[in-house]
Design an enzyme around this catalytic site. Sequence first.
Site, PDB file in Angstrom:
ATOM      1  N   CYS A   1      58.788  12.137  12.193  1.00  0.00           N
ATOM      2  CA  CYS A   1      57.994  12.310  13.429  1.00  0.00           C
ATOM      3  C   CYS A   1      57.772  13.689  13.759  1.00  0.00           C
ATOM      4  O   CYS A   1      57.023  13.821  14.527  1.00  0.00           O
ATOM      5  CB  CYS A   1      59.170  11.613  14.437  1.00  0.00           C
ATOM      6  SG  CYS A   1      60.716  12.168  14.318  1.00  0.00           S
TER       7      CYS A   1
ATOM      8  N   ARG B   1      49.504  10.164  17.580  1.00  0.00           N
ATOM      9  CA  ARG B   1      50.392  10.221  18.745  1.00  0.00           C
ATOM     10  C   ARG B   1      49.227   9.964  20.055  1.00  0.00           C
ATOM     11  O   ARG B   1      49.434   9.389  20.804  1.00  0.00           O
ATOM     12  CB  ARG B   1      51.235  11.478  18.935  1.00  0.00           C
ATOM     13  CG  ARG B   1      52.387  11.596  17.863  1.00  0.00           C
ATOM     14  CD  ARG B   1      53.362  10.412  17.962  1.00  0.00           C
ATOM     15  NE  ARG B   1      54.024  10.314  19.288  1.00  0.00           N
ATOM     16  CZ  ARG B   1      54.886  11.224  19.943  1.00  0.00           C
ATOM     17  NH1 ARG B   1      55.279  12.036  19.192  1.00  0.00           N
ATOM     18  NH2 ARG B   1      55.218  10.602  21.272  1.00  0.00           N
TER      19      ARG B   1
ATOM     20  N   HIS C   1      62.494   5.968  21.402  1.00  0.00           N
ATOM     21  CA  HIS C   1      61.311   6.870  21.370  1.00  0.00           C
ATOM     22  C   HIS C   1      59.973   6.037  20.987  1.00  0.00           C
ATOM     23  O   HIS C   1      59.438   5.951  19.848  1.00  0.00           O
ATOM     24  CB  HIS C   1      61.530   8.130  20.321  1.00  0.00           C
ATOM     25  CG  HIS C   1      60.374   9.040  20.318  1.00  0.00           C
ATOM     26  ND1 HIS C   1      59.467   9.301  21.424  1.00  0.00           N
ATOM     27  CD2 HIS C   1      60.363  10.107  19.443  1.00  0.00           C
ATOM     28  CE1 HIS C   1      58.772  10.345  21.272  1.00  0.00           C
ATOM     29  NE2 HIS C   1      59.212  10.664  20.022  1.00  0.00           N
TER      30      HIS C   1
ATOM     31  N   ARG D   1      60.484  12.435  29.535  1.00  0.00           N
ATOM     32  CA  ARG D   1      61.186  12.758  28.207  1.00  0.00           C
ATOM     33  C   ARG D   1      62.497  13.480  28.756  1.00  0.00           C
ATOM     34  O   ARG D   1      62.532  14.393  29.637  1.00  0.00           O
ATOM     35  CB  ARG D   1      60.607  13.487  27.353  1.00  0.00           C
ATOM     36  CG  ARG D   1      61.415  14.327  26.693  1.00  0.00           C
ATOM     37  CD  ARG D   1      60.911  15.078  25.190  1.00  0.00           C
ATOM     38  NE  ARG D   1      60.304  14.407  24.327  1.00  0.00           N
ATOM     39  CZ  ARG D   1      59.806  14.685  23.213  1.00  0.00           C
ATOM     40  NH1 ARG D   1      60.196  15.789  22.758  1.00  0.00           N
ATOM     41  NH2 ARG D   1      59.369  13.853  22.289  1.00  0.00           N
TER      42      ARG D   1
ATOM     43  N   ASP E   1      64.127  11.856   9.901  1.00  0.00           N
ATOM     44  CA  ASP E   1      64.054  12.905  11.117  1.00  0.00           C
ATOM     45  C   ASP E   1      65.229  13.991  10.987  1.00  0.00           C
ATOM     46  O   ASP E   1      65.800  13.863  10.212  1.00  0.00           O
ATOM     47  CB  ASP E   1      64.378  11.739  12.184  1.00  0.00           C
ATOM     48  CG  ASP E   1      64.256  12.410  13.817  1.00  0.00           C
ATOM     49  OD1 ASP E   1      63.680  13.611  13.767  1.00  0.00           O
ATOM     50  OD2 ASP E   1      64.412  11.803  14.458  1.00  0.00           O
TER      51      ASP E   1
ATOM     52  N   GLN F   1      56.404   6.919  19.699  1.00  0.00           N
ATOM     53  CA  GLN F   1      56.524   7.612  18.325  1.00  0.00           C
ATOM     54  C   GLN F   1      56.070   6.425  17.404  1.00  0.00           C
ATOM     55  O   GLN F   1      55.373   6.497  16.274  1.00  0.00           O
ATOM     56  CB  GLN F   1      57.760   8.144  18.074  1.00  0.00           C
ATOM     57  CG  GLN F   1      57.891   8.671  16.886  1.00  0.00           C
ATOM     58  CD  GLN F   1      56.998   9.915  16.275  1.00  0.00           C
ATOM     59  OE1 GLN F   1      57.046  11.044  17.003  1.00  0.00           O
ATOM     60  NE2 GLN F   1      56.296   9.661  15.356  1.00  0.00           N
TER      61      GLN F   1
HETATM   62  N1   CP Z   1      57.654  13.566  17.458  1.00  0.00           N
HETATM   63  C1   CP Z   1      57.889  14.130  18.683  1.00  0.00           C
HETATM   64  O1   CP Z   1      58.173  13.339  19.761  1.00  0.00           O
HETATM   65  O2   CP Z   1      57.541  15.549  18.641  1.00  0.00           O
HETATM   66  P1   CP Z   1      57.626  16.531  19.987  1.00  0.00           P
HETATM   67  O3   CP Z   1      59.309  16.579  20.034  1.00  0.00           O
HETATM   68  O4   CP Z   1      57.088  17.636  19.763  1.00  0.00           O
HETATM   69  O5   CP Z   1      57.234  15.751  21.130  1.00  0.00           O
HETATM   70  N1  NVA Z   2      65.509  12.428  17.102  1.00  0.00           N
HETATM   71  C1  NVA Z   2      64.719  13.540  17.207  1.00  0.00           C
HETATM   72  C2  NVA Z   2      63.339  13.377  17.578  1.00  0.00           C
HETATM   73  C3  NVA Z   2      62.363  14.442  18.010  1.00  0.00           C
HETATM   74  C4  NVA Z   2      60.993  13.924  18.205  1.00  0.00           C
HETATM   75  C5  NVA Z   2      65.424  14.080  18.820  1.00  0.00           C
HETATM   76  O1  NVA Z   2      65.616  13.432  19.632  1.00  0.00           O
HETATM   77  O2  NVA Z   2      65.465  15.460  18.848  1.00  0.00           O
END
Ligand code: CP
Ligand code: NVA
Length: 329
Positions: free
Chosen positions: A272, A317, A135, A108, A231, A138
């Site tokens: 999400c 998830r 992502h 990540r 989101d 997700q």
């Molecule tokens: N939805 C999601 O990816 O959550 P986190 O950022 O907590 O992993």
């Molecule tokens: N779009 C958001 C998603 C978090 C799971 C981010 O990148 O922060």
Amino acid sequence: MAQSLKGRSLLTLDDYSPSEIRLLIDTAREYKRLKYAGISHKIHDGKNIALLFEKTSTRTRCAFTVAANDLGIAPEYLGKNDIQLGSKESVEDTARVLGRMFDGIQFRGFAHQTVEDLAKYSGVPVWNGLTDRFHPTQILADFMTIEEHLGRLKGVKLVFVGDGRNNVANSLLIGAAKMGLDFRIAAPHNLFPEQSIVDRGHELAHESGGRITITDNLYEAVREADVIYTDVWVSMGEEDKYAERIEQLRGFQVNMDLIRATGNNEVKFMHCLPAFHDTMTSTGHKIFEQYGLPEMEVTDEVFRSKHSIVFDEAENRVHTIKAVMALTL
Ligand code: CP
Ligand code: NVA
């Protein structure tokens, strides 16, 4: 074996065919059933995976950790201050080293190129746990959740409202186009997704019988919606953009008026997460003090309403990430 995903990485949903995505979702349902029944499924006993995080995470980190443990895999968390990645050691060298020690790598972080390079040089499956661009894990959970609630994916009218060019919107677009949904993005013009992603979406939708619509007409977009999805207005790494985004997205909040505008009393609400639906976080509180907004992308009323399936989505998830690791390792 007719269909094997062994050894494959998951960097974007475009890496997988519709039937492979179907296999991942069906496998996730099976693992959910096994977990609920208390039936052990340590099919990868003795394996090790690295969980690399340049950005923070609750769901993705926990889902990978729990899923790994359930499969008999030992996960090792490596946060941004734990290893040299990109600062004192190149991504290539790091990937080669990790590939000698681990059976799989979750990443990540910021640049999508990093996850591509990890896959290129490590020689083991690499899973994208979120980059600035995509992502994908997700969306597997999102689709599993939609199917659980609506009994189908094909033709489902799914509307993403908000920052239409973020990682979640991009991945939903590709995934929905592959799986034949009627997918709409409602966003202000300057937050439309990149044209190359929209073009790819149209191409895929043509094959699947799906439909992709990008519009700034919010109320038109949500008409007869089955699912409204939003989101955060400001993604990780863009924290200097609150003022600008609030200005652009104020009119795109998911509230009860918008839910009613669907004309569908059973419409589902998805996010999400994490979500700014009240002032119970330090950031939410600061935004309230600075801009007078007690809620941002979704009102607390919608978040807590019967329409909201966000916690089913969060739970899924773990089942979907488990399916990804079970099949690719
Ligand atoms: N939805 C999601 O990816 O959550 P986190 O950022 O907590 O992993
Ligand atoms: N779009 C958001 C998603 C978090 C799971 C981010 O990148 O922060």
